[in-house]
Design a protein around this motif. Sequence first.
Motif, short mmCIF file in Angstrom:
data_model
loop_
_atom_site.label_atom_id
_atom_site.label_comp_id
_atom_site.label_asym_id
_atom_site.label_seq_id
_atom_site.Cartn_x
_atom_site.Cartn_y
_atom_site.Cartn_z
N PHE A 190 -8.13 90.51 107.88
CA PHE A 190 -7.73 89.10 107.85
C PHE A 190 -8.65 88.19 108.66
CE2 PHE A 190 -3.77 91.16 106.69
CZ PHE A 190 -3.18 90.27 105.80
N HIS A 191 -9.00 88.61 109.86
CA HIS A 191 -9.68 87.69 110.78
C HIS A 191 -10.90 88.33 111.41
CE1 HIS A 191 -6.51 84.63 110.85
NE2 HIS A 191 -5.65 85.62 110.86
N PRO A 192 -11.93 88.64 110.63
CA PRO A 192 -13.09 89.29 111.24
C PRO A 192 -13.73 88.46 112.34
CG PRO A 192 -13.28 89.24 108.85
CD PRO A 192 -12.08 88.43 109.20
N GLU A 217 -9.31 82.44 115.08
CA GLU A 217 -7.95 81.94 114.92
C GLU A 217 -6.93 82.87 115.58
OE1 GLU A 217 -6.01 82.33 111.19
OE2 GLU A 217 -5.01 80.40 111.35
N ASN A 277 -14.08 74.66 110.65
CA ASN A 277 -12.75 74.86 110.10
C ASN A 277 -11.77 73.98 110.89
OD1 ASN A 277 -10.12 76.01 109.64
ND2 ASN A 277 -11.15 77.79 108.76
N ASP A 300 -8.48 73.60 110.70
CA ASP A 300 -7.28 74.31 111.15
C ASP A 300 -7.59 75.12 112.41
OD1 ASP A 300 -4.78 75.54 111.16
OD2 ASP A 300 -5.38 77.11 109.77
N HIS A 301 -8.66 75.87 112.37
CA HIS A 301 -8.97 76.74 113.50
C HIS A 301 -9.44 75.94 114.71
CE1 HIS A 301 -9.57 80.30 110.48
NE2 HIS A 301 -8.41 79.69 110.38
#
Lengths: 321, 107
Positions: free
Chosen positions: A182-184, A188, A236, A238-239
């Motif tokens: 999911f988050h390499p 986030e 990004n 959001d992040h």
Amino acid sequence: MRLEQVDQLIKTEYTFFLQEKKDWSLTAGPQDLELVAHALRVLLHARTTPDFLPDYLGLVACQNADGGWSPFSADSESTVWVSAFCGLMAIRGNQFLHHDGIATSVHRAIDYFLDTQKQDGRWTDPRWADLDTTSHPVSFFNVVMALGEQHRRAEVLRSWESGARFIVDNQSADGGWYDTDFHPSGVEITAHLIQDALIADLVIDQRIKAIRESCTKGAAKLYEWQAQDGSWDEENVDHTMDCTRSLMVVTRALASAQGEEVILRGLRWILDHKNVQGWGDFPGMETNLERTCDGLDTLLKYQAYRQTNPLEVVKLWGYVA
Amino acid sequence: MSDAWHAACPLADLPPGSRKLIKIESVDIALFNLAGTIYAIKNRCPHRSGPLIRGFVDPTGGIKCPMHGWRFDLRDGSSERPAQATTYPTKIENGYIYLAFPSPRLD
């Protein structure tokens, strides 16, 4: 940056947010509950929750029989991530609403999380990474403990500690948390874990000694990851909002002044890349209501962050009453 | 509804290794040229509507959403996550990229 500018922007963005009510309010019909939870958080931090009791009753009405919630309000299969966000909004909203039905709903949510935790302390959700998923019930339990909720208290404490230890034990040596699926990039997930799960322990009861060092290393990783222009994760939005908000609460709880400039750079980038109304997912993209809720939340938290009392911003996570 | 071929853009506008966002009948579609093969996928991730045009392409023909990391196969939209992305067949004719897009029947 002048606080008055932020104050004015909050007013205009909040007006826009209310204009979009049919797209986030359960009083308008079935909704995406992740978006609903984002919207309820805006109401909470804008201190307008008491004007929206029907929305909270809508949340109670779509709670599933097992005590959880579904990603879409009309569905009946509960998933952990959204359930924790809804439960969190229910318990925090009820600080102002004092409604018996919401109190019962919170108890049922506690039951749901106690029933769904795995042996090693994690919670799972096919829609989110295990670490991210686990941080949500831990965050919910943080607030359950901070507000003195007594329902199955001893079990909640054990469950919270097991979840928090799962997170601490999975921190990388460099200070970040990663998930290859999911988050390499880790940005986030690191921002989420230190603000939602771990930092609360420093202001509640300091049960796990390793948490101060864990949050310090996590925050340092976020400083390192910030781009020169103030954004995170390749612009990004959001992040960048996640990281900016995360550092506000974490640095205040750590009593660290180190993050101030990083936070301001992040906030300036966020303001520079907003649309006429609201925010998109990346610069130049069309306005997205969920991102707009995140943007408003970031501004409201900055308002609190600027207060003299360092705990003012911590209150907006619900970790102190 | 039936699929109709819609002109997307000149092939020259999408060289190998590049990507391009187009709009057909109000739907945003992300185009990718992976080593000469053209893929078309609906731009919005079915998870939280993340823009796949900003996603991370892998050598096996997958696209990973930049928001929360859901991965989709660009060939058919399949995923290990609980959702399927919408993909569109493509073809190249006379130096132009076309994609099959559902259109209302005229009869």
